[in-house]
Design an enzyme around this catalytic site. Structure first.
Site, PDB file in Angstrom:
ATOM      1  N   CYS C  55       0.889  -1.234  -0.138  1.00 25.81           N
ATOM      2  CA  CYS C  55      -0.145  -0.134  -0.070  1.00 25.81           C
ATOM      3  C   CYS C  55       0.869   1.263   0.145  1.00 25.81           C
ATOM      4  O   CYS C  55       0.533   2.159  -0.689  1.00 25.81           O
ATOM      5  CB  CYS C  55      -0.906   0.204   1.232  1.00 25.81           C
ATOM      6  SG  CYS C  55      -1.814  -1.473   1.460  1.00 25.81           S
ATOM      7  N   CYS C  58       2.216   2.756  -3.126  1.00 24.95           N
ATOM      8  CA  CYS C  58       1.644   3.843  -4.292  1.00 24.95           C
ATOM      9  C   CYS C  58       1.161   4.672  -3.437  1.00 24.95           C
ATOM     10  O   CYS C  58       1.236   5.781  -3.925  1.00 24.95           O
ATOM     11  CB  CYS C  58       0.450   3.008  -4.726  1.00 24.95           C
ATOM     12  SG  CYS C  58       0.775   1.772  -6.130  1.00 24.95           S
ATOM     13  N   CYS C  93      -8.693  -2.847  -4.183  1.00 29.95           N
ATOM     14  CA  CYS C  93      -7.317  -2.242  -4.472  1.00 29.95           C
ATOM     15  C   CYS C  93      -6.262  -3.408  -4.185  1.00 29.95           C
ATOM     16  O   CYS C  93      -5.414  -3.486  -4.677  1.00 29.95           O
ATOM     17  CB  CYS C  93      -6.844  -1.141  -3.451  1.00 29.95           C
ATOM     18  SG  CYS C  93      -5.803   0.139  -3.999  1.00 29.95           S
ATOM     19  N   CYS C 155     -35.951   1.160   9.182  1.00 30.50           N
ATOM     20  CA  CYS C 155     -34.973   1.983   9.995  1.00 30.50           C
ATOM     21  C   CYS C 155     -35.486   3.013  10.864  1.00 30.50           C
ATOM     22  O   CYS C 155     -35.168   3.435  11.932  1.00 30.50           O
ATOM     23  CB  CYS C 155     -33.818   2.274   9.125  1.00 30.50           C
ATOM     24  SG  CYS C 155     -33.243   1.071   8.075  1.00 30.50           S
ATOM     25  N   ARG C 196     -23.053  -5.001  11.222  1.00 31.77           N
ATOM     26  CA  ARG C 196     -23.945  -4.274  12.041  1.00 31.77           C
ATOM     27  C   ARG C 196     -25.130  -4.137  11.593  1.00 31.77           C
ATOM     28  O   ARG C 196     -26.298  -4.334  11.978  1.00 31.77           O
ATOM     29  CB  ARG C 196     -23.265  -3.018  12.487  1.00 31.77           C
ATOM     30  CG  ARG C 196     -24.237  -2.203  13.726  1.00 31.77           C
ATOM     31  CD  ARG C 196     -24.310  -3.029  14.971  1.00 31.77           C
ATOM     32  NE  ARG C 196     -25.200  -2.338  15.657  1.00 31.77           N
ATOM     33  CZ  ARG C 196     -26.574  -2.677  15.779  1.00 31.77           C
ATOM     34  NH1 ARG C 196     -27.188  -3.812  14.600  1.00 31.77           N
ATOM     35  NH2 ARG C 196     -27.511  -2.350  16.822  1.00 31.77           N
ATOM     36  N   CYS C 200     -29.034  -5.818  12.450  1.00 35.90           N
ATOM     37  CA  CYS C 200     -30.497  -4.934  12.513  1.00 35.90           C
ATOM     38  C   CYS C 200     -31.415  -5.755  11.765  1.00 35.90           C
ATOM     39  O   CYS C 200     -32.471  -5.466  12.111  1.00 35.90           O
ATOM     40  CB  CYS C 200     -30.066  -3.570  11.719  1.00 35.90           C
ATOM     41  SG  CYS C 200     -29.896  -2.344  13.183  1.00 35.90           S
TER      42      CYS C 200
END
Lengths: 105, 147, 239
Positions: C55, C58, C93, C155, C196, C200
């Site tokens: 990483c 670059c 990536c 939600c 998470r 829910c």
């Protein structure tokens, strides 16, 4: 096994200083069930010790009642500048170690 | 009984889990394993725990034992017992005059509202004991979620 | 804000405001915060060389190159042709640079995501919902207001209508995605926002969208837009 060790940047000779350590470990109790209902086998770090100045200055015997990713703060009296190391092992024989240099003023 | 047996006694005392709240164990066998049957003195130990632990999976605990921590008078071990955990023996911490301070912090699991017990072993074959109640909103070990 | 755009909770409160004092203290302590372990892992991975690439090769020093990046995710990625969240972008990536596949919720992916997110800690969430991201945002908004599951809830039912009220002895938050990846005490490990959100869905007895599902990403984008201006708390601790 991954871990993190923290000691103060400089310590006074003869004074106790705090050592902080955190170990990455799930501390599986053996009671947990996975999504399919199967019990996840027990796997815990059961021993942790600290050496400084060539002697063991802290030792912990742990059970499954210690939270995951075990975290400890304990104290050690500053004597000579030099390495301080914390090692641990789990009930499967996996081990880990972290070390730091203590600078005594 | 040697101190290593304290945790072994805990493993042997494991009780089967039930869907309902864990029952409170008699912790006398655990205390006796540490003191070899001697009655510990009450007090001299500060147990820092939240009054209400929101999540039993990780409860911050600090134990402080009043001691000069010199060669003649020091704490040799701090033992933590959780009466409502399926394995009440939580941990044993071994100290000495090289520690300078008889204070340990960690994070523990609590399987429900209970009294936490700490037994301190001191030089000269002395023992102290203290207890602290803690309310636990979401218990560890039985309210497990893997999602 | 036009009349057709939904209103946000007022006052806007970050996720940590709905945690206990102990959890907040844990989050604020950079050493004791269990996410530090994943950050350390991410930091090591950032510089580790695989097949001659890393990483760092670059992107250089993450503190400089990644500053502000997490605050702009999810975003439309031209190369991938779709909106992705930070974890998905890192995953892509990593693979493109010749690395092995990073599975969802793996310690390596969570570590890298936490490390990158940390570089934007304290910065206000600021995602774009114009142009190619618009359709995804609209999908996310629709999902946010759609009732699902055996409990037939959306939600908004909890996070707009009932934030601050108690559910199963816990205060309901406003549902802002500002702390992820986070260490959830319930999981006893680090996890992503997708984990998470899945929990829910399960909470209202609805089928959980699979990891990487476009529905989850659309919802993430909508939530990030809804939380715009709130400072990033990653990597957080949650109960």
């Amino acid at each position: 096994m991954l871990g993190r060790l923290g000691v103060p940047p400089a310590v006074k000779r003869g004074e106790p200083f705090a050592v902080r350590v955190i170990v990455q470990h799930p501390m599986e109790t053996g009671f947990r069930r996975d999504y399919d209902g199967k019990a996840v086998p027990m796997n815990i770090v059961d021993r942790l010790s600290c050496t400084y100045g060539g002697r063991e200055v802290f030792r912990a015997e742990l059970g499954s009642g210690i939270a995951a990713n075990p975290y400890f703060v304990f104290y050690v009296v500053a004597r000579e500048s030099g390495p301080l190391a914390v090692e641990w092992s789990d009930d499967r024989g996996q081990t880990g170690k972290v070390a730091a240099d203590v600078k005594v003023a | 009984m040697r101190r290593r047996d304290f945790l072994a006694a805990g493993a042997a005392a494991l009780v089967p889990l039930r869907a309902a709240a864990q029952e409170v164990h008699d912790i006398d066998p655990f205390v006796n394993a540490i003191t070899s049957g001697a009655t510990p003195e009450v007090g001299g130990i500060d147990i820092e725990l939240p009054q209400i632990a929101e999540n039993g999976h990780s409860v911050p605990l600090t134990v402080r034992v009043a001691s000069p921590m010199n060669e003649l008078d020091h704490v040799t071990a701090i033992h933590v017992i959780a009466e409502r955990n399926p394995r009440p023996a939580v941990a044993s911490f071994h100290l000495g005059p090289w520690s300078g301070r008889a204070e340990v912090s960690t994070r523990i699991r609590l399987a429900g509202t209970q009294k936490l017990t700490v037994v301190a072993a001191l030089s000269g074959n002395r023992f102290r004991i203290a207890k602290k109640p803690v309310a636990v909103a979401s218990a560890a070990c039985i309210d497990e979620a893997s999602l | 804000m036009t009349a057709s755009e939904p209103t946000r909770p007022s006052p806007l409160k970050n996720g940590s405001e709905f945690q206990s004092a102990d959890v907040r203290a844990l989050q604020a302590d950079d050493f004791a915060n269990p996410m530090a372990l994943w950050v350390d892992r991410g930091r090591a991975l950032w510089s580790s060389v695989r097949d001659g690439r890393s990483c760092a090769g670059c992107h250089g020093d993450a503190a400089a190159s990644m500053k502000g990046v997490a605050a702009r995710y999810p975003r439309f990625d031209r190369a991938l042709g779709r909106v992705v969240d930070l974890g998905q972008r890192i995953e892509a990536c990593f693979e493109a640079a010749g690395g092995a596949k990073l599975p969802a919720e793996s310690d390596d992916l969570l570590g890298l995501t936490a490390y990158v997110a940390l570089q934007s800690r304290g910065m206000p969430l600021a995602v774009r919902i114009d142009g190619p991201a618009r359709a995804t945002w609209e999908k996310g908004r629709a999902l946010y207001f759609t009732r699902v599951g055996q409990l037939d809830m959306a939600c908004t039912s909890c996070h707009d209508a009932s934030w601050g009220k108690t559910l199963l002895a816990e205060p309901i938050s406003q549902g802002h995605p500002t702390g992820w990846p986070a260490y959830r005490l319930e999981w006893q490990r680090a996890g992503s926002i997708q984990r998470r959100l899945r929990a829910c869905f399960n909470g209202v007895r609805a089928a959980m969208p699979p990891y990487g599902s476009p529905d989850l990403v659309a919802l993430e984008l909508y939530l990030a837009w809804r939380a715009r201006g709130l400072p990033l708390e990653s990597p957080a601790v949650r109960r």
